[in-house]
Design an enzyme around this catalytic site. Structure first.
Site, PDB file in Angstrom:
ATOM      1  N   ILE B   6       0.790  -0.959   0.134  1.00  0.00           N
ATOM      2  CA  ILE B   6      -0.566  -0.125  -0.368  1.00  0.00           C
ATOM      3  C   ILE B   6       1.008   1.318  -0.055  1.00  0.00           C
ATOM      4  O   ILE B   6       1.539   1.066   0.705  1.00  0.00           O
ATOM      5  CB  ILE B   6      -1.170   0.466   1.285  1.00  0.00           C
ATOM      6  CG1 ILE B   6      -1.369  -1.207   1.407  1.00  0.00           C
ATOM      7  CG2 ILE B   6      -1.950   1.194   1.199  1.00  0.00           C
ATOM      8  CD1 ILE B   6      -2.524  -1.704   2.377  1.00  0.00           C
ATOM      9  N   HIS B  10      -0.827   4.303  -5.009  1.00  0.00           N
ATOM     10  CA  HIS B  10      -1.807   3.377  -5.575  1.00  0.00           C
ATOM     11  C   HIS B  10      -0.893   2.150  -4.853  1.00  0.00           C
ATOM     12  O   HIS B  10      -0.129   2.109  -4.237  1.00  0.00           O
ATOM     13  CB  HIS B  10      -1.021   2.776  -6.625  1.00  0.00           C
ATOM     14  CG  HIS B  10      -1.481   3.603  -8.040  1.00  0.00           C
ATOM     15  ND1 HIS B  10      -0.474   4.557  -8.350  1.00  0.00           N
ATOM     16  CD2 HIS B  10      -2.036   3.542  -9.250  1.00  0.00           C
ATOM     17  CE1 HIS B  10      -0.648   5.123  -9.583  1.00  0.00           C
ATOM     18  NE2 HIS B  10      -1.457   3.898  -9.848  1.00  0.00           N
ATOM     19  N   TYR B  69      18.697   2.819  10.861  1.00  0.00           N
ATOM     20  CA  TYR B  69      17.373   4.443  10.679  1.00  0.00           C
ATOM     21  C   TYR B  69      16.185   4.279  11.379  1.00  0.00           C
ATOM     22  O   TYR B  69      15.619   3.153  10.961  1.00  0.00           O
ATOM     23  CB  TYR B  69      17.598   3.927   8.692  1.00  0.00           C
ATOM     24  CG  TYR B  69      16.963   5.411   7.958  1.00  0.00           C
ATOM     25  CD1 TYR B  69      17.873   5.886   7.358  1.00  0.00           C
ATOM     26  CD2 TYR B  69      15.704   5.536   8.189  1.00  0.00           C
ATOM     27  CE1 TYR B  69      16.630   6.885   6.392  1.00  0.00           C
ATOM     28  CE2 TYR B  69      14.675   5.943   7.579  1.00  0.00           C
ATOM     29  CZ  TYR B  69      15.554   7.280   6.491  1.00  0.00           C
ATOM     30  OH  TYR B  69      15.037   7.403   6.232  1.00  0.00           O
ATOM     31  N   ASP B  75       8.485  -0.585   3.206  1.00  0.00           N
ATOM     32  CA  ASP B  75       8.325  -1.009   1.921  1.00  0.00           C
ATOM     33  C   ASP B  75       9.600  -1.313   1.583  1.00  0.00           C
ATOM     34  O   ASP B  75      10.496  -1.767   0.347  1.00  0.00           O
ATOM     35  CB  ASP B  75       7.303   0.105   0.866  1.00  0.00           C
ATOM     36  CG  ASP B  75       8.258   1.566   0.984  1.00  0.00           C
ATOM     37  OD1 ASP B  75       8.062   2.130   2.275  1.00  0.00           O
ATOM     38  OD2 ASP B  75       7.109   1.797   0.004  1.00  0.00           O
ATOM     39  N   SER B  93       5.539   7.224  -5.503  1.00  0.00           N
ATOM     40  CA  SER B  93       4.923   9.197  -4.946  1.00  0.00           C
ATOM     41  C   SER B  93       5.992  10.151  -4.807  1.00  0.00           C
ATOM     42  O   SER B  93       6.977  10.880  -5.248  1.00  0.00           O
ATOM     43  CB  SER B  93       4.181   8.852  -4.121  1.00  0.00           C
ATOM     44  OG  SER B  93       3.669   8.037  -4.929  1.00  0.00           O
ATOM     45  N   THR B 145      11.853  26.576 -22.169  1.00  0.00           N
ATOM     46  CA  THR B 145      11.660  26.568 -20.048  1.00  0.00           C
ATOM     47  C   THR B 145      11.014  24.812 -20.057  1.00  0.00           C
ATOM     48  O   THR B 145      11.197  25.194 -19.328  1.00  0.00           O
ATOM     49  CB  THR B 145      10.230  27.085 -20.436  1.00  0.00           C
ATOM     50  OG1 THR B 145      10.094  28.588 -20.448  1.00  0.00           O
ATOM     51  CG2 THR B 145       9.851  27.571 -18.408  1.00  0.00           C
TER      52      THR B 145
END
Lengths: 213, 213
Positions: B6, B10, B69, B75, B93, B145
């Site tokens: 998850i 998505h 960490y 994930d 993302s 640009t």
């Protein structure tokens, strides 16, 4: 004479060597009572300036920089006019990087400014909403989220700009210019760069007029 | 057995080797009729999965990766479990970059995903609202640009990841993993990485249970 560089976030004024950065909401007619010579990359803010002050002159038509770049921002043109060879890094709402060789603009590119860069993370997930850790030197691999994001922002900006600068001189300007310049040995920080370009353009225009008479 | 990773944008499903990417608005109970074993980095989407399907199991507690960490996404942990040495680049993302040496996580960092990265420009100014020019190889200095922004996005991502990879092997996954992998000679693209990490974790948990008996 007052100069104004109208950006997307701030109005930057130059008044007899004194530079001030004004947010649109703080703009008012009592700030200056002289003529204002301006350049602008933001239509809405430009309208506001023209509405607030009686006598304003748009310098855009006299800012002439040899370039093949289509749509180069007038502030970038002005800054590039100040140097013969080297790289200009203007770190404001956006970070623009432009290369000049023999007074000709060679091309350039754009990175998000620090503020918008860091906000992009918060838009991906609330878990990534954070601020830059300004104390971090992006050298060691990060071991927490805040540093992982700061490292991502700084390392990507620094490596990209360094890749362009190579062994050239680099002139930093803009709100985050001073902070970013410290990561580069060849960096010269100059907050007057855009204003100097505007003054160069005015002097050249006056010179042309004198020669025409 | 169906696996689900998850994410923030998505739901990624693995069903007997078949991978599908489902947007939250397209999630419905008729998609799968088996048990779903999931990991999640997004609370809201996780709730939606649990509401939609009758039998779901959160694997988070059995995804064990040695690391210092703090707050490493589950994930990222799962993907790192698949390799002994090298770099994992998960381009979704967000783009996460993690380094593994002797099966131990060494640290990592985060860049904005391509979509959010490019949108940051449009938020600075309408004049900078554009899409990535996917045909551009970010080599020559841009002269307009759209290319100036594409160059900024790609060059900063590529140089930063390359700086981490050095001469190591790099394993790319995620929605933009295939596109980004082509810029790296040492890149291996594998869209099953996170799911393989989930399966490794399940097998190890079953192994531990067998040994306890």
């Amino acid at each position: 004479m007052v100069l104004c560089d109208i950006g997307n976030t701030h109005f930057h004024f130059w008044d007899n060597g004194q530079i001030t950065h004004i947010l649109p909401k703080h703009l008012n007619k009592h700030l200056f009572d002289q003529e204002i010579y301006y350049i602008s990359v933001n239509k809405q803010n430009e309208k506001m300036l023209n509405k607030t002050f009686k006598t304003t002159y748009d310098l855009e038509s006299i800012i002439n920089l040899p370039t093949k770049y289509v749509g180069l921002g007038v502030d970038r043109k002005a800054a590039c006019l100040c140097i013969t060879n080297g790289v200009i890094v203007d770190a404001g709402s956006a970070i623009t990087i432009d290369v000049v060789a023999n007074s000709k603009h060679q091309g350039g590119y754009i990175l998000p400014g620090l503020s918008e860069f860091i906000q992009a993370y918060g838009r991906i997930s609330p878990a990534l909403k954070t601020n830059i850790n300004f104390g971090l030197e992006p050298i060691e691999l990060p071991l927490n989220t805040k540093n992982a994001i700061t490292y991502g922002v700084l390392k990507s900006i620094i490596l990209t700009i360094q890749n362009t600068i190579g062994s050239q001189r680099a002139y930093f300007t803009g709100g985050d210019g001073k902070y970013l310049a410290k990561f580069f040995t060849q960096a010269i920080y100059d907050e007057t760069l855009v204003f100097r370009g505007m003054r160069i353009s005015i002097e050249r225009a006056l010179e042309r007029r004198r020669n025409q008479k």
